[in-house]
Structure formats: C-alpha cells, structure tokens
Design an enzyme around this catalytic site. Structure first.
Site, mmCIF file in Angstrom:
data_model
loop_
_atom_site.group_PDB
_atom_site.id
_atom_site.type_symbol
_atom_site.label_atom_id
_atom_site.label_comp_id
_atom_site.label_asym_id
_atom_site.label_seq_id
_atom_site.Cartn_x
_atom_site.Cartn_y
_atom_site.Cartn_z
ATOM 1 N N HIS A 58 0.864 -1.185 0.000
ATOM 2 C CA HIS A 58 0.000 0.000 0.000
ATOM 3 C C HIS A 58 0.901 1.236 0.000
ATOM 4 C CE1 HIS A 58 -3.739 -2.240 0.751
ATOM 5 N NE2 HIS A 58 -2.985 -3.031 1.483
ATOM 6 N N HIS A 177 -9.107 -10.388 -1.227
ATOM 7 C CA HIS A 177 -9.001 -10.193 0.225
ATOM 8 C C HIS A 177 -10.193 -10.953 0.812
ATOM 9 C CE1 HIS A 177 -8.694 -7.406 3.906
ATOM 10 N NE2 HIS A 177 -9.818 -8.080 4.084
ATOM 11 N N ASN A 276 -5.394 -6.570 9.586
ATOM 12 C CA ASN A 276 -6.449 -7.282 8.866
ATOM 13 C C ASN A 276 -5.825 -8.081 7.725
ATOM 14 O OD1 ASN A 276 -8.565 -8.082 7.259
ATOM 15 N ND2 ASN A 276 -9.425 -6.042 6.966
ATOM 16 N N ASP A 303 2.008 -6.866 2.499
ATOM 17 C CA ASP A 303 0.837 -6.079 2.936
ATOM 18 C C ASP A 303 1.305 -4.845 3.712
ATOM 19 O OD1 ASP A 303 -1.735 -5.200 3.283
ATOM 20 O OD2 ASP A 303 -2.322 -6.757 4.716
#
Ligand SMILES: [Zn+2]
Length: 428
Positions: A58, A177, A276, A303
């Site tokens: 990200h 996801h 998460n 992630d």
C-alpha cells in the site's frame, strides 16, 4: 556505461561467485572474474538474490500522502531489498480507472528507487457493486494484470464470477481479500481463547475460509485464475492445498507478520498489533510456515500498510488496521523460515522474487542471476544481527510490530537495472 564487480557472493546461497554488472545488465557470472575499471564490491560471502518483488504494497498515493507516498514507499522498498512492488488500489481516489493507475505508474517511474506496478480495483470505488474498467486499465500504459479490492472483499459471488471471466481473456488475475463481511462485523481481533478473555469482538477463521472455498470453486468453474491475499489460518491452507490437488489455478500469499506473530500479543492492547486479517494462533503460524515451505502457499507478500502516528497511537478499538513491512520482510523470513531449516535461500528467491513476478506477469523482474538478465539484485548480510529501530525507516510511517526486537539479516546493496539504490545499508 559503468561496470560493477560483485566479488565472492553466494548466489542464491550457493558457492561464492563473482557477478559482473555492465550497465543495466548482468554481463557475467563466474569465479576469478576481472574487469578493467569496474567498481568492486567485496561481498565476502553475503547472499546474492534476485531483486525482491512484493505483490501487495500500500503506497497510499494519491490521497493519503501523510502516511506514505510513492517516493517514500519505494525508498522503503529499496531499503528492504525490493526492486518492484505492486501498489494496491485502495487509494483516494481509488485506482479504478486508467487515469489513476497511469498516475501511480508514472510516479513510480519518477521515483527511480523501485519499479511500481499498479493494481486495479475490481469494482468501482471498491464498493463491490459494479465492475471497474478492467480492460481499459489493462490496455493503459500501466498494463494492469492484477486486480483487487484489497481492504475489502469482493463478497458478491456474481461480481466475482464476472471479474474472473473478464480477466481470463488477457491472462489477468483477481487477488481476493477473503473476508466474509457479515461474519466480521465489529470484529477487533482473531476469534478464539484470547478474544473471549479480553471481551473483544472476534474475527472467525471461517470468515476467511468460506470465501476462499467459494472463490477456488468459482475459478474452477470459470477456468480462470485467482490469487488469495494474506492467507492467515490453518484451515485456509487446507482449502488451497485441496484446490491445487484438483488442478484449480490458485496461488496464495502469506505476510511476514503472520509467519511470526500471534494473537497473544493483543493482550498488550498495543494497536501496533491490530491488522487485517488479524494475528492468529500458534497453530495457524506453524501451518502457514509449513505451507510456505511445501509450496501450498506460493509467495511472501508484505501487505505493507503505513499509517500516521495519530491513526495508530490511540485506543485499540479506534486504531487503524495494518503494519509497515517492506523494510523488515526479508529479516522476518530469514528468522522464521531459513533459520528454522524450512527454506534455503533458493527457496526464498522463489517465494519473494521469481513467483510473485510470475503471478503478476511482471517482465524484467524475478529473473535468474545469470548473464544477459537485467541487473535487479539484492545483496544480504545474513550474519548480521540487529534490533529494529523504526526511527531509521525510509517509510514515512513507523507502525512496525518489531520495534526493539532482534532480527537477523540486513540488505547491504540493492541494484535496480545496474544502478545501486542501496549502498552499505544506506539509500543511495
Ligand atoms: Zn487485505
């Protein structure tokens, strides 16, 4: 063009060899190499790997430049030994059009630290209702082949089916996801003994496993390709193993933190452990390590989820979910997989470079360390031991779960097409 001679490096952990870089390319690999006028780097038995590739980063730009930008994120990636990252689509605006993915792709080109391959959103605005312009993103300059609503699950089975059908035409992949939204409403951590004791809303393993089971069956039905993001439970491993045994075209990733950390850490109520999917149990961690070793899980993906101080340094319930990971991933993999005897360095190269590049159809990365190949390389001092200090991170964010923890290994050099982006452990 300049020449660089890396002397005495254990290529993929093998016998020491010399590697000569000429311009953007590996010119020669062998012993006793000489090169007039070349800059010499004494590797002294350090491990030489193909530049790492992260399928799940990200970068936060556009929209959340207070947590990360393409420039700071790619600097963090280079520090961690990466030469290419796939940028997730949950930006503001969402990367659901050719315009936004081209913007991210162009910013990556300008950064110069690491190649950036944008991931396109599966649905408009990540809302799960209407397919994005998948074809237009694929046909754009960014050449998108991986699509994901990551952060959210594509929970509508019809939308998932259509997405799988659509990308099949051009060899694309849907990265899911897997999180059944109704089963995880109000969830704060893994559902189990610890959540019951702490009285926090639980996140059941079945919420992940049920979506994976559905999606491998959909992939089989459509004859398309699905990739499972950040697999986190022993049950998910079982389903992927079963799907692969049936010949279903499924690949899966695990994060470094799910290979090391458990939900016992949540007892501290330190939001740095809020993520998460959530940290699971010791049993899950052991199953994930075994699955990564035996190939059921194909790759490690970070992630990397940067958040500013104010979004993490608050009470557990209010804190954002996610951890930074690019700068510690290789060390965690060395600690959990190499030093436990589960993987050798060739296996690490497979899972952190060759296979992620192949899943993402990324040219020029994940290539063998051999003459004629692009000089995307990472030199690792595996004997190094150090305590993680986020103050030294290149990332704009500091939300690491490893602060103060001793981890092995350090990336001393990273080369992007022959140009050093990291030298002696520092960004060039
Ligand atoms: Zn995710």
């Amino acid at each position: 063009m300049s020449k660089i001679l890396i002397r005495g490096a254990k290529v993929l952990g093998g016998e020491p060899q010399d590697v000569l870089i000429d311009g953007e390319t590996i010119a020669e690999v062998g012993t006793g190499l000489r090169a007039e006028g070349a800059q010499v780097i004494e590797a002294d038995g350090k491990i030489l790997l193909p530049g790492l590739v992260d399928l799940h980063t990200h970068l936060r730009e556009p929209g959340r430049e207070d947590s990360e930008t393409v420039l700071t994120g790619t600097r963090a990636a280079a520090s961690g030994g990466y030469t290419a990252v796939f940028a997730m689509a949950n930006t503001f605006p969402v990367a659901d059009t050719a315009g936004v993915v081209e913007q991210v792709w162009r910013l990556g080109k300008e950064s110069g630290y690491c190649d950036v391959q944008p991931i396109g959103a599966v649905t408009v605005g990540l809302e799960g209702k209407q397919l994005s312009e998948l074809g237009a993103m694929h046909d754009s300059a960014a050449g998108v082949t991986v699509f994901s609503d990551d952060g959210k699950c594509v929970d509508d089975a019809v939308i998932m089916r259509r997405a799988l059908e659509y990308v099949k035409a051009f060899g694309g992949v849907i990265a899911q996801h897997a999180q059944e939204p109704r089963l995880t409403e109000g969830a704060q951590m893994n559902e189990g003994v610890v959540s019951a004791e702490l009285g926090l809303g639980g996140w059941p393993a079945v919420a992940e496993e049920s979506v994976i089971a559905r999606d491998v069956l959909l992939a089989e039905h459509v004859g398309s390709r699905v990739h499972i993001c950040h697999l986190s439970t022993a049950g998910s491993v079982e389903i992927v193993r079963w799907a692969k045994s049936r010949g279903i075209d499924v690949t899966a990733e695990v994060t470094p933190h799910h290979l090391l950390l458990t939900d016992e850490l949540v007892r501290s109520y330190n939001p740095v452990y809020k993520v998460n999917p959530p940290l699971r149990t010791e049993r899950d961690v052991m199953a994930l390590r075994e699955a990564l070793a035996d190939g059921t899980i194909d790759i490690v993906a970070t992630d990397h989820a940067p958040h500013p101080h104010e979004d993490k340094d608050c009470e557990w319930a209010a804190a954002a979910m996610g951890m930074v990971g690019l700068e510690t991933a290789l060390s965690v993999v060395q600690h959990t997989m190499v030093e436990t005897g589960l993987l050798d360095w060739a296996g690490v190269a497979e899972r952190m470079s060759f296979t992620p590049a192949r899943i993402g159809s990324l040219a020029g990365h994940g290539r063998p360390v051999a003459a004629g190949e692009p000089a995307n390389l990472t030199l690792v001092d595996s004997a190094y031991r150090g305590v993680v200090d986020p103050a030294g991170f290149a990332s704009r964010s500091r939300n690491t779960p490893y602060e103060g923890r001793e981890l092995p290994g350090r990336v001393t050099h990273t080369f992007l097409r022959g140009r050093a982006t990291v030298v002696d452990g520092n960004l060039a």
